[in-house]
Scaffold this motif. Structure first.
Motif, PDB file in Angstrom:
ATOM      1  N   ASN A  62      50.539 -33.703 -11.092  1.00 39.63           N
ATOM      2  CA  ASN A  62      49.690 -34.884 -10.899  1.00 39.63           C
ATOM      3  C   ASN A  62      48.211 -34.541 -11.055  1.00 39.63           C
ATOM      4  N   ALA A  63      47.855 -33.315 -10.650  1.00 32.04           N
ATOM      5  CA  ALA A  63      46.456 -32.894 -10.814  1.00 32.04           C
ATOM      6  C   ALA A  63      46.096 -32.799 -12.293  1.00 32.04           C
ATOM      7  N   VAL A  64      47.035 -32.291 -13.106  1.00 33.02           N
ATOM      8  CA  VAL A  64      46.789 -32.212 -14.547  1.00 33.02           C
ATOM      9  C   VAL A  64      46.638 -33.614 -15.133  1.00 33.02           C
ATOM     10  N   VAL A  65      47.542 -34.526 -14.715  1.00 36.56           N
ATOM     11  CA  VAL A  65      47.456 -35.905 -15.213  1.00 36.56           C
ATOM     12  C   VAL A  65      46.169 -36.564 -14.734  1.00 36.56           C
ATOM     13  N   LYS A  66      45.802 -36.285 -13.495  1.00 37.34           N
ATOM     14  CA  LYS A  66      44.592 -36.894 -12.941  1.00 37.34           C
ATOM     15  C   LYS A  66      43.341 -36.443 -13.675  1.00 37.34           C
ATOM     16  N   GLU A  67      43.354 -35.214 -14.185  1.00 36.82           N
ATOM     17  CA  GLU A  67      42.192 -34.715 -14.915  1.00 36.82           C
ATOM     18  C   GLU A  67      41.945 -35.483 -16.204  1.00 36.82           C
ATOM     19  N   SER A  68      42.971 -36.249 -16.658  1.00 37.59           N
ATOM     20  CA  SER A  68      42.779 -37.035 -17.878  1.00 37.59           C
ATOM     21  C   SER A  68      41.710 -38.106 -17.693  1.00 37.59           C
ATOM     22  N   SER A  69      41.407 -38.429 -16.441  1.00 39.92           N
ATOM     23  CA  SER A  69      40.355 -39.416 -16.203  1.00 39.92           C
ATOM     24  C   SER A  69      38.991 -38.899 -16.661  1.00 39.92           C
ATOM     25  N   LYS A  70      38.827 -37.580 -16.706  1.00 37.73           N
ATOM     26  CA  LYS A  70      37.528 -37.034 -17.099  1.00 37.73           C
ATOM     27  C   LYS A  70      37.208 -37.316 -18.571  1.00 37.73           C
ATOM     28  N   PRO A  71      38.126 -36.986 -19.520  1.00 38.78           N
ATOM     29  CA  PRO A  71      37.804 -37.360 -20.905  1.00 38.78           C
ATOM     30  C   PRO A  71      37.712 -38.870 -21.084  1.00 38.78           C
ATOM     31  N   LEU A  72      38.569 -39.615 -20.367  1.00 34.41           N
ATOM     32  CA  LEU A  72      38.496 -41.070 -20.480  1.00 34.41           C
ATOM     33  C   LEU A  72      37.148 -41.582 -19.987  1.00 34.41           C
ATOM     34  N   ASP A  73      36.718 -41.076 -18.840  1.00 37.93           N
ATOM     35  CA  ASP A  73      35.416 -41.501 -18.312  1.00 37.93           C
ATOM     36  C   ASP A  73      34.281 -41.049 -19.219  1.00 37.93           C
ATOM     37  N   GLU A  74      34.427 -39.845 -19.765  1.00 37.67           N
ATOM     38  CA  GLU A  74      33.365 -39.320 -20.627  1.00 37.67           C
ATOM     39  C   GLU A  74      33.235 -40.172 -21.887  1.00 37.67           C
ATOM     40  N   VAL A  75      34.381 -40.511 -22.487  1.00 38.47           N
ATOM     41  CA  VAL A  75      34.347 -41.346 -23.685  1.00 38.47           C
ATOM     42  C   VAL A  75      33.839 -42.738 -23.346  1.00 38.47           C
ATOM     43  N   SER A  76      34.265 -43.251 -22.187  1.00 38.17           N
ATOM     44  CA  SER A  76      33.795 -44.577 -21.774  1.00 38.17           C
ATOM     45  C   SER A  76      32.283 -44.576 -21.588  1.00 38.17           C
ATOM     46  N   ARG A  77      31.748 -43.531 -20.971  1.00 34.31           N
ATOM     47  CA  ARG A  77      30.294 -43.441 -20.809  1.00 34.31           C
ATOM     48  C   ARG A  77      29.597 -43.333 -22.169  1.00 34.31           C
ATOM     49  N   SER A  78      30.211 -42.568 -23.079  1.00 29.27           N
ATOM     50  CA  SER A  78      29.618 -42.434 -24.404  1.00 29.27           C
ATOM     51  C   SER A  78      29.603 -43.769 -25.129  1.00 29.27           C
ATOM     52  N   LEU A  79      30.690 -44.535 -24.975  1.00 29.00           N
ATOM     53  CA  LEU A  79      30.730 -45.855 -25.621  1.00 29.00           C
ATOM     54  C   LEU A  79      29.710 -46.800 -24.999  1.00 29.00           C
ATOM     55  N   ASN A  80      29.569 -46.720 -23.682  1.00 33.37           N
ATOM     56  CA  ASN A  80      28.563 -47.569 -23.038  1.00 33.37           C
ATOM     57  C   ASN A  80      27.151 -47.172 -23.459  1.00 33.37           C
ATOM     58  N   ASP A  81      26.958 -45.887 -23.738  1.00 34.03           N
ATOM     59  CA  ASP A  81      25.639 -45.398 -24.158  1.00 34.03           C
ATOM     60  C   ASP A  81      25.598 -45.133 -25.657  1.00 34.03           C
ATOM     61  N   ILE A  82      26.384 -45.877 -26.422  1.00 33.08           N
ATOM     62  CA  ILE A  82      26.454 -45.620 -27.864  1.00 33.08           C
ATOM     63  C   ILE A  82      25.110 -45.852 -28.535  1.00 33.08           C
ATOM     64  N   GLY A  83      24.310 -46.757 -27.956  1.00 34.94           N
ATOM     65  CA  GLY A  83      22.983 -46.993 -28.522  1.00 34.94           C
ATOM     66  C   GLY A  83      22.116 -45.754 -28.454  1.00 34.94           C
ATOM     67  N   PRO A  84      21.837 -45.238 -27.258  1.00 34.41           N
ATOM     68  CA  PRO A  84      21.025 -44.014 -27.177  1.00 34.41           C
ATOM     69  C   PRO A  84      21.670 -42.807 -27.856  1.00 34.41           C
ATOM     70  N   LEU A  85      23.027 -42.711 -27.797  1.00 36.16           N
ATOM     71  CA  LEU A  85      23.671 -41.519 -28.352  1.00 36.16           C
ATOM     72  C   LEU A  85      23.753 -41.580 -29.874  1.00 36.16           C
ATOM     73  N   LEU A  86      24.494 -42.561 -30.404  1.00 31.08           N
ATOM     74  CA  LEU A  86      24.621 -42.672 -31.857  1.00 31.08           C
ATOM     75  C   LEU A  86      23.300 -43.082 -32.486  1.00 31.08           C
ATOM     76  N   GLY A  87      22.639 -44.086 -31.862  1.00 28.29           N
ATOM     77  CA  GLY A  87      21.333 -44.486 -32.388  1.00 28.29           C
ATOM     78  C   GLY A  87      20.334 -43.352 -32.328  1.00 28.29           C
ATOM     79  N   GLY A  88      20.391 -42.561 -31.286  1.00 27.41           N
ATOM     80  CA  GLY A  88      19.489 -41.418 -31.181  1.00 27.41           C
ATOM     81  C   GLY A  88      19.747 -40.387 -32.263  1.00 27.41           C
ATOM     82  N   GLU A  89      21.043 -40.152 -32.590  1.00 30.11           N
ATOM     83  CA  GLU A  89      21.358 -39.206 -33.661  1.00 30.11           C
ATOM     84  C   GLU A  89      20.873 -39.742 -35.009  1.00 30.11           C
ATOM     85  N   ILE A  90      21.054 -41.038 -35.244  1.00 30.70           N
ATOM     86  CA  ILE A  90      20.549 -41.632 -36.490  1.00 30.70           C
ATOM     87  C   ILE A  90      19.025 -41.526 -36.536  1.00 30.70           C
ATOM     88  N   LEU A  91      18.409 -41.819 -35.403  1.00 28.08           N
ATOM     89  CA  LEU A  91      16.956 -41.731 -35.325  1.00 28.08           C
ATOM     90  C   LEU A  91      16.486 -40.305 -35.572  1.00 28.08           C
TER      91      LEU A  91
END
Length: 821
Positions: free
Chosen positions: A203-232
């Motif tokens: 269960n601990a291994v399965v629970k750790e899957s929340s970290k990549p999910l949360d990380e990707v979710s944060r990246s998607l929420n910050d896609i403007g500064p992240l992707l836009g920043g890379e383009i900039l």
């Protein structure tokens, strides 16, 4: 103010680029290690009787050198009736030959010892077998007594050592029984801890899957500064360089304009001062002319000379006209380059917000895919047969309940066993005490020169104790041998058939034999498809291998399929490919501004005549003609009347004052003009180079914007997507490695089996075997003890019949008893 605003935009743009750069690497995925449970210490193999146990093991190894009877036991378990068949019976007798020989010796001891004791007593009563209280004396009597004494002492010490081992092993057996409850509870607790740890770690291994999910979710929420920043960042390199250069051109043009204004202002001021000086000099000259024309002034025309020489030599009318360069500067300033830079920076800095607005749809689609990935990873715990662990835990609870039910009764029964063992040890000790008292009292009361019929009571008591020890030995040694035989057959066979093969894993391999335990199927119990063997599981767990490889769970759970996120990443990839990010059009300079800068660079300010300016500022500001004319006026005034004299001297003073006033008025302005001309000259020489370099950067940046923008957006979008997918790949690799290599390392299970083997064999069986071995040891040495005691008792007991021996050297003779027969 405009310059400060431009710098602020540039700094904000740089900060955005720095914040976006390396966003994927700086937000690396950090996954926790599995928590390891704490286990209670396993029992130690050091029982305190290791040397004695090794002796027992060596003895049993000689008694039973045959290998473990796998085939014989397998046939017997399948059909008990096969044991009575001739071939099987022959195999049993062959296997148990060593035990049968020892049993035969023990039976002979049991049968012969009381029989011999009976006949020995009868023989003694009849005056034979040493029963007659007569001892023949010879010159070897003392030597025989000493030999028998030391031999019996050695035998007694050996028996005492065995008796001490009896006491120790009897006490160790009781301690093993008493401690077994706690040790077994600790062992079962360790097993329950291990079994409960398995689902927790999964269960601990399965629970750790929340970290990549949360990380990707944060990246998607910050896609403007992240992707836009890379383009900039990709666009900002040439863009910011061009904008900085434009800003520098604007600053230099402004600076040149200010310097030109300063030069022009100073020039005008010098011209104004020049006119004032000429005006003042003209007024003085007119006064002098009137004075010289006065009829009362004698010789004035001849003495002073022409007034036409009385002029100012400083002339700033030759300063070049700066209106044309200033008009060119004004046109460039009117182009408002700083505003262009500000607008371009504002447009660049709006890229992150624009990216955020134009990717809302794809962000929503990807978040839906994330839920599917989360559900798929959650299936790992469902596909691993964790429910079977609950059944095993319940069975352990049942075993623990049975232990708590029966072990108190076992402990109570062991108390009686301990008392019986203590009595048996004391019986052997009784023979040792009799021998010891005989060995102590006999020599203490013996006088070698005394007649055997006159021996002291002390010596006689020593002899009596020897015979008492013999009597006790004949009385109960056969009963003790009977107990030794029973315990030997029980403990010896348990050791050779259970403990020894258990320690070398032969017993586990025997249990793996099909049909040995009816209905036992380990694979079915654990819910796996692979054929499992207890011996192999024990060997793997002994090496602390994970349960994944130990139980071959790869045949049951396709971990690669469960952790394969490529089917989701394909949809995510398609969603990003279908997304078009359109950036606002950016024109750094329009055609008019480009033409203006090009014209300004080529001919706008190159018409300034710096040579003429330098000639003007290097004029001699002194007026020697004025001073010399004032001197001639003073000379002329000497011969004039007071009125004319006063006028001439006043006019000479005014000329001198004017001559001194000219440098004082003009020199500061000239110096100011010099200080302005030099940097202006340098700036005007440098500005074409700066403008040309700036125009080249602007063209390059505009080319990047016009031709590479779409490619940059595509490239940065793919890298952003790869970064997000990389989080899941990192988690998938970590989860696969953790589950297959770190989850449920089963050394605690092997330790539990070892603990049961230590408790059952090293503590209980070895203590039992040590007890019968020690007692058998004592009984076997009682035989020479009986013989030596009977022999040695004659040398200490008081005889009824006298037999005196004296040496044959002349004065001695050997008297014989009258009734000797």
């Amino acid at each position: 103010m405009a310059m400060k605003t431009t710098l602020l935009f540039v700094l904000l743009g740089c900060c955005g680029v720095w914040a976006a750069s390396g966003a994927c690497s700086s937000r690396s995925l950090e996954l926790n290690n599995l928590n390891q449970s704490h286990y209670k210490p396993d029992p130690s193999r050091d029982t305190g009787i290791t040397v004695l146990s090794d002796m027992v093991h060596s003895f049993l190894g000689m008694v039973q050198p045959n290998p473990f009877p796998t085939e014989l036991l397998t046939e017997a378990i399948k059909d008990v009736s096969t044991i009575i068949q001739e071939d099987s019976l022959r195999m049993v007798l062959k296997y148990e030959a060593g035990f049968l020989v020892c049993a035969a010796i023990g039976i002979l001891f049991i049968l012969l010892m009381p029989l011999i004791g009976f006949f020995f007593c009868c023989c003694r009563c009849c005056g034979n077998c040493g029963g007659r209280m007569y001892q023949k004396q010879s010159k070897k009597t003392s030597c025989k007594r000493r030999g028998l004494y030391w031999s019996l002492m050695l035998i007694t010490i050996v028996i005492l050592a065995g008796n001490i081992c009896m006491f120790i092993s009897n006490d160790k057996f009781t301690k093993a029984i008493n401690n077994s409850t706690e040790l077994l509870n600790d062992t079962l607790d360790n097993m329950k801890t291990f079994l409960s740890e398995i689902p927790q770690q999964i269960n601990a291994v399965v629970k750790e899957s929340s970290k990549p999910l949360d990380e990707v979710s944060r990246s998607l929420n910050d896609i403007g500064p992240l992707l836009g920043g890379e383009i900039l960042q990709a666009l900002g390199g040439p863009m910011y360089s061009a904008l900085d250069s434009l800003l520098l051109v604007s600053q230099e043009v402004t600076s040149i304009g200010e310097e030109l204004m300063s030069v022009n202002s100073t020039t005008e001021h010098l011209k104004q001062k020049q006119q004032e000086i000429v005006k003042n000099l003209t007024a003085i000259r007119n006064r002098i002319e009137q004075t010289l024309k006065n009829p009362n002034c004698s010789g004035c025309d001849l003495s002073v000379g022409s007034l036409d020489k009385l002029t100012v030599h400083v002339d700033f009318s030759g300063m070049p006209d700066l209106s044309s360069p200033m008009d060119a500067i004004s046109k460039v300033k009117d182009a408002n380059l700083s505003a262009i830079v500000n607008e371009a920076n504002k447009t660049l800095n709006s890229i992150p917000e624009r990216v955020s607005n134009e990717t809302r749809g794809v962000v929503a689609d990807v978040k839906k895919q994330l839920k599917g990935i989360e559900e798929q990873i959650g299936q790992i715990a469902q596909n691993i047969p964790l429910d079977q662990l609950t059944d095993v835990t319940k069975q352990l609870d049942t075993v623990m309940g049975d232990l708590h039910t029966y072990l108190p009764g076992v402990s109570q029964a062991d108390k009686y066993r301990w008392i019986a063992g203590l009595i048996l040890s004391c019986l052997v000790l009784l023979a040792v005490v009799c021998n010891s008292l005989g060995l102590l009292l006999g020599p203490a009361g013996l006088r070698p020169s005394a007649d055997p019929t006159e021996r002291s009571c002390t010596a006689d008591c020593g002899g009596v104790f020897f015979m008492a020890g013999v009597g006790f030995s004949f009385l109960y040694s056969w009963l003790l041998m009977l107990l030794v035989l029973l315990m030997f057959l029980l403990g010896g066979n348990v050791y050779t058939l259970v403990c020894k093969p258990w320690s070398n894993q032969q017993l586990l391999k025997f249990i793996d034999t099909p049909g040995v335990i009816k209905g036992f199927n380990l694979s079915h119990m654990l819910g796996v498809n692979t054929h499992l063997e207890i011996s192999q599981i024990y060997s793997d767990c002994k090496n602390n291998d994970p349960i994944w490889s130990t139980l071959h769970l790869e045949d049951l759970v396709n971990l690669d399929e469960l952790l394969n996120i490529s089917k989701y990443t394909g949809d995510i990839q398609a969603a990003f490919d279908n997304t078009s990010i359109q950036l606002p059009e950016i024109n750094l300079l329009n055609n008019d501004s480009l033409s203006l800068l090009q014209d300004f660079s080529s001919s706008g300010i190159h018409g300034i005549n710096f040579t003429a300016i330098e000639q003007q500022v290097n004029q001699n500001l002194t007026s020697p003609d004025i001073d010399s004319f004032a001197d001639r006026l003073d000379q002329l005034a000497v011969n004039q009347n007071q009125t004319i004299k006063g006028e001439l001297m006043a006019e000479a003073a005014d000329l001198r004052n004017l001559s001194r006033h000219i440098p004082g008025e003009l020199q500061p302005q000239v110096e100011t003009l010099k200080n302005s001309v030099e940097p202006l000259k340098v700036s005007i020489a440098q500005i074409p180079i700066t403008i040309n370099a700036t125009l080249a950067k602007v063209k390059e940046a505009q080319k990047v914007l016009n031709t590479n923008t779409s490619e940059i957006i595509k490239k940065e979008s793919q890298e952003f997507l790869n970064c997000q997918i990389g989080y899941f790949e990192t988690y998938a690799d970590w989860a696969k490695q953790t589950i297959t290599q770190k989850v449920a390392c089963c050394k605690p299970a092997a330790n539990a089996i070892d603990a049961v083997e230590i408790i059952a064999c090293a503590y209980i069986v070895d203590s039992l075997n040590a007890f019968w071995f020690s007692m058998g040891w004592c009984l076997m040495f009682l035989l020479p003890s009986i013989i030596l005691s009977v022999k040695l008792a004659k040398f200490y007991r008081r005889m009824k019949y006298m037999d005196v021996y004296e040496d044959s050297i002349p004065m001695f003779s050997i008297p014989r008893a009258a009734m000797k027969s």
